[in-house]
Design an enzyme around this catalytic site. Sequence first.
Site, PDB file in Angstrom:
ATOM      1  N   THR A 277      34.672  33.844  48.563  1.00  0.00           N
ATOM      2  CA  THR A 277      35.135  34.742  47.501  1.00  0.00           C
ATOM      3  C   THR A 277      36.566  34.525  47.050  1.00  0.00           C
ATOM      4  O   THR A 277      37.039  35.239  46.185  1.00  0.00           O
ATOM      5  CB  THR A 277      34.982  36.228  47.914  1.00  0.00           C
ATOM      6  OG1 THR A 277      35.875  36.525  48.987  1.00  0.00           O
ATOM      7  CG2 THR A 277      33.573  36.537  48.339  1.00  0.00           C
TER       8      THR A 277
ATOM      9  N   LYS B  30      44.329  33.566  48.474  1.00  0.00           N
ATOM     10  CA  LYS B  30      44.527  34.326  47.251  1.00  0.00           C
ATOM     11  C   LYS B  30      43.206  34.987  46.891  1.00  0.00           C
ATOM     12  O   LYS B  30      42.123  34.476  47.172  1.00  0.00           O
ATOM     13  CB  LYS B  30      45.023  33.443  46.106  1.00  0.00           C
ATOM     14  CG  LYS B  30      44.059  32.352  45.637  1.00  0.00           C
ATOM     15  CD  LYS B  30      43.012  32.762  44.623  1.00  0.00           C
ATOM     16  CE  LYS B  30      43.602  33.432  43.421  1.00  0.00           C
ATOM     17  NZ  LYS B  30      42.496  33.820  42.463  1.00  0.00           N
TER      18      LYS B  30
ATOM     19  N   THR C 206      47.077  34.401  41.579  1.00  0.00           N
ATOM     20  CA  THR C 206      46.958  34.632  40.132  1.00  0.00           C
ATOM     21  C   THR C 206      47.328  36.088  39.841  1.00  0.00           C
ATOM     22  O   THR C 206      48.481  36.397  39.636  1.00  0.00           O
ATOM     23  CB  THR C 206      45.544  34.285  39.638  1.00  0.00           C
ATOM     24  OG1 THR C 206      44.564  34.918  40.488  1.00  0.00           O
ATOM     25  CG2 THR C 206      45.313  32.780  39.660  1.00  0.00           C
TER      26      THR C 206
ATOM     27  N   ASN D  17      42.185  42.845  33.306  1.00  0.00           N
ATOM     28  CA  ASN D  17      41.116  41.951  32.897  1.00  0.00           C
ATOM     29  C   ASN D  17      40.913  41.890  31.392  1.00  0.00           C
ATOM     30  O   ASN D  17      40.451  40.905  30.855  1.00  0.00           O
ATOM     31  CB  ASN D  17      39.822  42.306  33.624  1.00  0.00           C
ATOM     32  CG  ASN D  17      39.853  41.857  35.065  1.00  0.00           C
ATOM     33  OD1 ASN D  17      39.686  40.684  35.359  1.00  0.00           O
ATOM     34  ND2 ASN D  17      40.121  42.792  35.970  1.00  0.00           N
TER      35      ASN D  17
ATOM     36  N   THR E 274      45.055  36.486  27.490  1.00  0.00           N
ATOM     37  CA  THR E 274      46.191  36.514  26.551  1.00  0.00           C
ATOM     38  C   THR E 274      47.515  36.699  27.272  1.00  0.00           C
ATOM     39  O   THR E 274      48.553  36.507  26.682  1.00  0.00           O
ATOM     40  CB  THR E 274      46.021  37.673  25.551  1.00  0.00           C
ATOM     41  OG1 THR E 274      45.838  38.899  26.261  1.00  0.00           O
ATOM     42  CG2 THR E 274      44.811  37.431  24.670  1.00  0.00           C
TER      43      THR E 274
ATOM     44  N   GLU F 136      42.484  44.012  42.076  1.00  0.00           N
ATOM     45  CA  GLU F 136      43.184  44.235  40.812  1.00  0.00           C
ATOM     46  C   GLU F 136      43.256  45.716  40.464  1.00  0.00           C
ATOM     47  O   GLU F 136      42.226  46.393  40.311  1.00  0.00           O
ATOM     48  CB  GLU F 136      42.490  43.454  39.687  1.00  0.00           C
ATOM     49  CG  GLU F 136      42.689  41.959  39.830  1.00  0.00           C
ATOM     50  CD  GLU F 136      41.880  41.138  38.845  1.00  0.00           C
ATOM     51  OE1 GLU F 136      42.243  39.970  38.628  1.00  0.00           O
ATOM     52  OE2 GLU F 136      40.883  41.651  38.298  1.00  0.00           O
TER      53      GLU F 136
END
EC number: 2.3.1.35
Length: 403
Positions: A190, A179, A153, A398, A403, A276
């Site tokens: 996790t 992933k 993702t 995040n 969106t 991230e």
Amino acid sequence: MFSEANAKAGVTFPKGFQAAGVKAGIKKSGNLDVAVIYTEKEAATAGTFTKNAVAAAPVHVSKKVVATHAAHAIVANAGCANACTGAQGEKDAAAMQQIAANALGCTPDDVIVGSTGIIGQLLPMDKVDQGIKAAVKELSVDGSMNAGNAIITTDTYSKAGATSVTIGGKEVRFGIIAKGSGMIRPDMATVLCFITTDADIDGVLLQEALSEVIEHSLNMISIDGDMSTNDMAIVLANGAAGNPKITEKNADYEMFKETLLVLCQGISEKIAADGEGATKFITVHVKGAKSFSDAKTVGMSVANSPLVKTAFFGEDPNWGRVICAVGYAGVPMDPNHTTVKFGGIPVYADGVGASYDADALRTVMTAHDIVVEIDLKDGDSEAKVWTCDFSYEYVKINGEYHT
């Protein structure tokens, strides 16, 4: 033993496994989003799952398959988590099993299902149907990389690895794809993590080995302290290596478990490093604890601290934030005995800050890989937790995820 050379082969490195990843149009990006992993020879199966009470539909479905200790395939999608989707979500997860089973020539209870993506949206089953059928047609021994890319993702790259070991005079191979980049904390695995091996091993022993290994690998990483609704780690062992079947906890079993641990620890480090927006890969090494549990608790307290993580992003050697997180972890400790080191340089000892070479410490803080060592001096147990920093990019990713 964690081989980068064989990482490309991933889950198809072991004998008898094929994989594929295709574009089904589930992801808005148009990238690969449906993966299938398959072994014609029935595989012993084990799995660990999220402990989040709000578990996604594929978790419920896959738990039933793992309980049988046998499977032939894994089918997974990215772009939609199929979580918090009620009865329809359960039907859709079961439909994924049926579609894959029809295409592969097995039964639905031979198929494990995984999903990842946005919570609260129903799967676009017309796209999922076409994607699974297309992936089955593309199954090959070269398909692991596409399968790995189809389950990511916000990851910047697919995580994969492979290794081998000699057991009972036979080469036994292991492969892995995973992933994980955000919404990551322990209490399962996790992430979505799929492991294959051609080892011949009893299903119950396989489950015991995986459960123990997860506690010392994938359950030792934390990106942001958020536990996903969709976490699972699955291992399929099809026995194609031809080793004497492992049916008891003997030397062969220990060799199998140790190899699985190395594989899972290697992938854990990759996941933590690709958190991230991460700019730092941080190892929190807690020593001198009374138990592994205490060491892990302290390590996680430090790893999950937003103040610690932002300090490392800013390359600020703010040891006060670290010792603070140690103090509120809930593990009894004596601040006058505890020491803290950054990159081997003492920064806290005897209850106060330690004198250090500022230039040497600056070199530590500007590096990508940083080790934080905490010695409680209260026992012989230790643990390593892997995490990353919090950057501006983490908030951006995040804040814009939906969106």
